[in-house]
Design an enzyme around this catalytic site. Sequence first.
Site, mmCIF file in Angstrom:
data_model
loop_
_atom_site.group_PDB
_atom_site.id
_atom_site.type_symbol
_atom_site.label_atom_id
_atom_site.label_comp_id
_atom_site.label_asym_id
_atom_site.label_seq_id
_atom_site.Cartn_x
_atom_site.Cartn_y
_atom_site.Cartn_z
ATOM 1 N N GLU A 121 0.857 -1.183 0.000
ATOM 2 C CA GLU A 121 0.000 0.000 0.000
ATOM 3 C C GLU A 121 0.900 1.243 0.000
ATOM 4 O O GLU A 121 1.867 1.285 0.756
ATOM 5 C CB GLU A 121 -0.898 0.026 1.231
ATOM 6 C CG GLU A 121 -1.905 1.151 1.135
ATOM 7 C CD GLU A 121 -2.922 1.174 2.281
ATOM 8 O OE1 GLU A 121 -2.774 0.407 3.250
ATOM 9 O OE2 GLU A 121 -3.838 1.985 2.190
ATOM 10 N N ALA A 262 1.553 -0.006 10.810
ATOM 11 C CA ALA A 262 1.330 -1.407 10.490
ATOM 12 C C ALA A 262 0.506 -1.491 9.218
ATOM 13 O O ALA A 262 0.008 -0.469 8.726
ATOM 14 C CB ALA A 262 0.581 -2.096 11.624
ATOM 15 N N ASN A 265 -2.337 -6.370 5.304
ATOM 16 C CA ASN A 265 -2.296 -7.417 4.267
ATOM 17 C C ASN A 265 -3.157 -8.610 4.672
ATOM 18 O O ASN A 265 -3.093 -9.070 5.804
ATOM 19 C CB ASN A 265 -0.865 -7.898 4.076
ATOM 20 C CG ASN A 265 0.127 -6.766 4.075
ATOM 21 O OD1 ASN A 265 0.059 -5.894 3.240
ATOM 22 N ND2 ASN A 265 1.009 -6.752 5.055
ATOM 23 N N HIS A 297 -6.812 -2.154 14.996
ATOM 24 C CA HIS A 297 -7.011 -1.446 13.724
ATOM 25 C C HIS A 297 -6.749 -2.373 12.529
ATOM 26 O O HIS A 297 -7.594 -2.499 11.633
ATOM 27 C CB HIS A 297 -6.079 -0.235 13.686
ATOM 28 C CG HIS A 297 -6.179 0.585 12.438
ATOM 29 N ND1 HIS A 297 -6.972 1.716 12.361
ATOM 30 C CD2 HIS A 297 -5.607 0.441 11.221
ATOM 31 C CE1 HIS A 297 -6.861 2.224 11.140
ATOM 32 N NE2 HIS A 297 -6.041 1.476 10.432
ATOM 33 N N GLU A 298 -5.594 -3.019 12.524
ATOM 34 C CA GLU A 298 -5.256 -3.858 11.362
ATOM 35 C C GLU A 298 -6.193 -5.057 11.273
ATOM 36 O O GLU A 298 -6.612 -5.446 10.180
ATOM 37 C CB GLU A 298 -3.793 -4.311 11.410
ATOM 38 C CG GLU A 298 -2.775 -3.184 11.567
ATOM 39 C CD GLU A 298 -2.935 -2.025 10.608
ATOM 40 O OE1 GLU A 298 -3.429 -2.231 9.482
ATOM 41 O OE2 GLU A 298 -2.577 -0.877 10.998
ATOM 42 N N HIS A 301 -9.517 -4.066 9.784
ATOM 43 C CA HIS A 301 -9.450 -3.854 8.338
ATOM 44 C C HIS A 301 -9.871 -5.102 7.561
ATOM 45 O O HIS A 301 -10.241 -5.009 6.389
ATOM 46 C CB HIS A 301 -8.023 -3.506 7.908
ATOM 47 C CG HIS A 301 -7.719 -2.037 7.822
ATOM 48 N ND1 HIS A 301 -8.564 -1.122 7.234
ATOM 49 C CD2 HIS A 301 -6.630 -1.319 8.217
ATOM 50 C CE1 HIS A 301 -8.010 0.087 7.279
ATOM 51 N NE2 HIS A 301 -6.841 -0.002 7.877
#
Length: 898
Positions: A121, A262, A265, A297-298, A301
């Site tokens: 990204e 972070a 993926n 957060h990750e 996602h």
Amino acid sequence: MLRTDTPVTVHRKDYTPPAFAFEHVDLVLELDPARTVVTNTLRFTRQAPGPLVLAGEELELVGVSLDGKPLADARQAADCLTLPELPAQGTLEIVTACQPAANTSLSGLYVSNGNFFTQCEAEGFRKITYYLDRPDVMSTFRVTLRAQRAAYPVLLSNGNLVSERELPDGRHEAVWEDPFKKPAYLFALVAGKLECIEERIVSASGKEKLLQVWVEPQDLPKTRHAMDSLIHSIRWDERRFGLELDLDRFMIVAVGDFNMGAMENKGLNIFNTKYVLANAQTATDADFGNIESVVGHEYFHNWTGNRVTCRDWFQLSLKEGLTVFRDQEFSADMMGSESGRAVKRIEDVRVLRQVQFPEDAGPMAHPVRPDSYEEINNFYTVTVYEKGAEVVRMYQTLLGRDGFRKGMDLYFQRHDGQAVTCDDFRAAMADANGRDLTRFGRWYSQAGTPVVAVRTAWDGADGSLTLTLSQSCPKVGIETHPGTPDKLPFHIPFALGLLDADGADLPLQLAGEHQPGATTRVLDFTEAEQSFRFINLPRGAEPPLPSLLRDFSAPVIVDAEYSEAQLTFLLAHDSDPFNRWEAGQRLTTRALLQLVADSQAGRELKLDPALVAALRTVLNDQQLSPAFREQALTLPAEAYLAERMGVADPAAIHRARQFMREALARALQADWLAAFEANATPGEYSPDAVSSGKRALRNLALGYLADSGDAAMQALAGAQYQSADNMTDRSAALSALVNTFAPGREAALADFYQRFEQDALVIDKWFALQGMQRGTVGPQGSHAGKHTIDTVRALMQHPAFNLRNPNRARSLIFSFCAANPAQFHAEDGSGYAFWAEQVLALDAINPQVASRLARVMDRWQKYALPLRDRMRAALEQVAAASDLSRDVREIVSKALAP
Ligand code: TRP
Ligand code: ZN
């Protein structure tokens, strides 16, 4: 890096769907640090006429073939590969090579401490292979990794491991398959000498899941908190949103060289070590909290970003604003109490005001959904993230928690597996609740922070209060360019309450309603000016006291004419804890701005005894949690005060704030000492909200006590430094010693370095503390004293300093340039000269990190002379350099634009 002198602007209005779809991608990577060969076999279908133009950067093209036959007419340019005459369907095989060990940009495939990592990204995949590197091209991936087993025993990629085998010459192979379609920016691989801790859990619907946290072997003992945070995140998303983990395996990998926090993926989140590694000796309470929130957060996602992704990068806030909102709510719930939630809210609003409000008033101001960019990496901003999260929070405030959940459910029902827009999200919220949110869309298209002015008219005879709200938001940044349409009123959810003379909440009834309702009311404020009449209030001469914008219900500035007595009353009585804190901030901000003016005019500085009394009451109020009291007694930051001034004067701001700290230190010395003693946390260290709140208040007290200048109080800091059994207490004590130049300071700094020499993240703290250290404020030479720039320049020569590692560069350079305003803005311009040097040095290594540093000068036009002229000169110096990256060029040219 792609360097260019002719900047290209990308516009949102130019979006067109991709000309080709990719059904499946098969990647084979022969991993070698010097030259990695990548074979990319992709199945395509044409969707529109024209050539296939694949993006690629810094790639060596080895060969291209179509359905097994070499393609003769492929044309390679610096940043793309054009294939003119393709059939409606087919299979392309593209073979390229890249150089991971030479890649210092940390974008694409790179080597860190001997291991391979990727960061794709936003547009890093094009540094790995030629591709339609845009988020609306989604496909399934199968990835084959081959490498020397001895150097790279672990081979990881997205999805499920389907096979492993040995190869000749000491090499081995692993094959991974991701069953979910995804855009290239979610691709990842990791290879190297890593070890993991793992856990097996059963998801809400009864499926077994394998969770792993991968790190370098010596770091294994520091992974427990990250794993716990991951498990808590999974449970929270099941409970709050009914969203389950969709893969059998979920991995987190930590890497020491990383541009951001972070990356989400699919199934293989890659993290900066800063947001994974922690134990009591090396990480502070804040670090533990940040790890929990970034892991959340990750993980979140996976649904908001991966299962439903962005159509184009202008829609970035679709995933980031929503996911920040989700991580904020997760962390708030993890605080375990209402008062804990309020503390989390206060922390988030502090960041918004200190960082996002200035961005929204400066040359980089942009809407939550920008209309144009030169370099997309420059738009991973606090506006897209934090203001974006406020926009999502406003849906919840307007629709209620249940209404918001209905909107989320409809969003996934409609868009699972798609690449969509912010408008699609808004439509789901509107349709699920039968609400018209057309006007609400302006939060996505207009930049700037609205100011809401509040007027009240009291009719004591019939007990009615008329509240008139008016909003304004002048054009900012790019909106000031000719031809930009006029701005229209925002849809502002304005929460408020009314307090009676005893400080109790009054039931609220608007004219036209039959009975009173709740004591906090969310007004739909949608026009430039609107009046709301509250009726059936207790009659009499004294109007009730409004508590405005409770819980900070919208990202606006409230302009209200409170008297000091009213603010003191709200600070003591408001049932909304956010607004109790807010009243205190208004009081201290007002007093500080007065002190700044006094300091500029050469008047004697004095502290109002009424303010001291109000703060003493809060400090000693045992009904309030220590964490809340710490927030209430933390003075507004110098950067926030600078924003509140027409013309910013960092030296005067520092003198005023330092005067107030020292005056409060002396006036409340006995109270600080009592708070220090009452908030010890004996026993085994735990980062929970209650214990960390106690440490926060205790260490705030220690900082004030040291600032009293009293040697006995500074000795307390020395003693705590030595006896601390955790990093929170040890670093707070060290910071007090460093900033007061107390005896024992040098010995403590040396001891800290020796103790933690082997721990990069702790050595980052050692550098950061010195980059932020106080110094003499005033023209250099005219005062004998310390100037932090001298310390910083000396530390740049320290053997442990390294410009290539972003955490290390940030720890010293950014903490000085961005978190030490009084020293950075030294009148002789020494800070600016240092800034220009470092931006250019970093730009040659890592444009993303360089352009973050470049942004420090955004607000140059706000500063007093001669600072303003010197800042412009430094910006011009950088702008004139040859071979600037697109990243830095965009920032400096926007800063200098007329
Ligand atoms: N998507 C990431 C996040 O917010 C952000 C990110 C990580 C990123 N690394 C990056 C963005 C590199 C741009 C470049 O969770
Ligand atoms: Zn994110």
